[in-house]
Write an enzyme that holds these catalytic residues in place. Structure first.
Site, short mmCIF file in Angstrom:
data_model
loop_
_atom_site.label_atom_id
_atom_site.label_comp_id
_atom_site.label_asym_id
_atom_site.label_seq_id
_atom_site.Cartn_x
_atom_site.Cartn_y
_atom_site.Cartn_z
N ASP A 115 0.83 -1.19 0.00
CA ASP A 115 0.00 0.00 0.00
C ASP A 115 0.88 1.26 0.00
O ASP A 115 1.70 1.44 -0.90
CB ASP A 115 -0.96 -0.06 1.19
CG ASP A 115 -2.01 1.02 1.20
OD1 ASP A 115 -3.05 0.83 0.53
OD2 ASP A 115 -1.81 2.04 1.88
N ARG A 116 0.78 2.13 1.01
CA ARG A 116 1.62 3.33 1.04
C ARG A 116 3.10 2.95 1.06
O ARG A 116 3.93 3.59 0.41
CB ARG A 116 1.31 4.18 2.29
CG ARG A 116 -0.14 4.53 2.49
CD ARG A 116 -0.74 5.23 1.29
NE ARG A 116 -0.15 6.54 1.05
CZ ARG A 116 -0.41 7.29 -0.02
NH1 ARG A 116 -1.24 6.85 -0.94
NH2 ARG A 116 0.15 8.48 -0.16
N HIS A 160 -11.12 8.51 -0.24
CA HIS A 160 -10.17 9.02 0.75
C HIS A 160 -8.98 9.69 0.08
O HIS A 160 -8.37 10.61 0.64
CB HIS A 160 -9.70 7.90 1.67
CG HIS A 160 -9.00 6.78 0.97
ND1 HIS A 160 -9.60 6.02 -0.01
CD2 HIS A 160 -7.73 6.29 1.10
CE1 HIS A 160 -8.74 5.12 -0.46
NE2 HIS A 160 -7.61 5.26 0.19
N TYR A 220 -0.70 11.44 2.07
CA TYR A 220 -1.63 11.32 0.94
C TYR A 220 -1.63 12.58 0.08
O TYR A 220 -1.74 12.50 -1.15
CB TYR A 220 -3.04 11.02 1.46
CG TYR A 220 -3.30 9.55 1.67
CD1 TYR A 220 -3.90 8.78 0.68
CD2 TYR A 220 -2.93 8.92 2.85
CE1 TYR A 220 -4.14 7.44 0.86
CE2 TYR A 220 -3.16 7.57 3.04
CZ TYR A 220 -3.76 6.83 2.04
OH TYR A 220 -3.99 5.49 2.23
N HIS A 280 -7.32 -6.86 0.87
CA HIS A 280 -6.20 -5.93 0.67
C HIS A 280 -5.02 -6.24 1.58
O HIS A 280 -3.87 -6.09 1.17
CB HIS A 280 -6.71 -4.51 0.92
CG HIS A 280 -5.66 -3.44 0.80
ND1 HIS A 280 -4.94 -3.22 -0.35
CD2 HIS A 280 -5.22 -2.51 1.71
CE1 HIS A 280 -4.11 -2.20 -0.16
NE2 HIS A 280 -4.26 -1.76 1.08
#
Length: 300
Positions: A115-116, A160, A220, A280
């Site tokens: 992910d990030r 988001h 983000y 996920h």
């Protein structure tokens, strides 16, 4: 455990030692280290901490030195105030990771991110090709491709991303008003197996996020700004990932209307793209499959 409470004894990765490693002026990362052998660094995603790797890290530590930091702005790591676009750029966060490894005695290492953390790993691979020996990215698309494929009603899954891309102020205020509801929402909808994230780990994730709203939003926000600029510059100059790359991705089929393997192939000539049937949070939902994929990558 009552929602919104802090675990009395925060969970850790059993058998790992914890230390703080300075990576930049006034910024140190909290790092868990275990095992011995060739080094591999594991980077967590949102809304998690290094704990997401607890099963995979224990597996790999049998014959590797495994390094699990909390990213800048997350978990127990420092959370510098956002001052311009570079504070939480993936370039800055990738430099943090390289510095952590060097401080622990490793000039070259394998790197995996979810992910990030996968976006940080992707940037590290582009910026530090002589340092990263192997690269794995779990359930993410490169930043440019992510923004390109989000359109129409299917973009609602990434609401988001748009919220946290807004200028400082409103996103932080909205999320801070109900942090457990916001971050807990993703822990709920992105997992196929709720038991994969037990109550004490979930509480640790929420506690960490609750105290990191500004830095998470800044991370983000960078992905809608400076990170796009950096990726586009690489695309324009032909800079690509030069090491063996493994990408694990949820088996979306045609649901989202794009070919993830083809998008990744444009960035990684030496790519193995593997669909995984789980939610996920694959390192927690399918740890054996994830560990095997990383071992296969390291053998290339």
């Amino acid at each position: 455990m009552t929602p919104g409470t802090t675990p009395a004894t925060p969970p850790v990765i059993e058998g790992f030692t914890y230390r703080r490693v300075p990576v930049a002026d006034g910024v140190s990362l909290s790092v868990a280290v275990g095992g011995s052998g060739p080094p591999i660094v594991l980077l967590h995603g949102f809304p998690q901490t290094h704990l997401m790797w607890r099963h995979v890290a224990a597996d790999l530590a049998a014959d590797h030195t495994v390094i699990c930091p909390d990213l800048r702005g997350y978990g127990a790591s420092d959370k510098p105030a956002e001052t311009g676009g570079s504070t939480y750029s993936k370039r800055t966060m990738a430099a943090d990771v390289v510095e952590v490894a060097r401080a622990l005695g490793h000039d070259r290492f394998a790197l995996a991110g979810h992910d990030r953390g996968a976006l940080v790993a992707f940037r590290a691979g582009l910026d530090h090709p002589d340092t990263i020996t192997h690269l794995a990215c779990l359930d993410v698309l490169p930043t440019l491709d992510m923004w390109d494929v989000l359109h129409g009603v299917t973009a609602a899954v990434g609401f988001h991303l748009y919220l946290m891309a807004q200028p400082p102020g409103l996103p932080e205020e909205l999320i801070a008003g109900a942090p457990d509801a916001f971050f807990g929402y993703f822990l709920d909808i992105w997992t196929n197996d709720p038991q994969a994230i037990p109550a004490d780990v979930r509480a640790a994730y929420l506690d960490a996020c609750r105290s990191a709203v500004p830095s998470i939003v800044a991370d983000y926000r960078a992905s809608a700004g400076v990170d796009v600029d950096h990726d586009r510059a690489d695309l324009d100059t032909g800079n690509r990932l030069k090491m063996p790359v493994a990408v694990l991705q949820q088996d979306w089929g045609s649901a989202l209307g794009f070919d993830a393997a083809a998008l990744w192939s444009a960035w990684a000539p030496d790519l193995r793209h593997t669909p995984v049937t789980c939610g996920h949070f694959m390192a927690e939902e399918a740890p054996a499959e994830t560990a095997k994929a990383l071992r296969d990558l390291l053998a290339r």
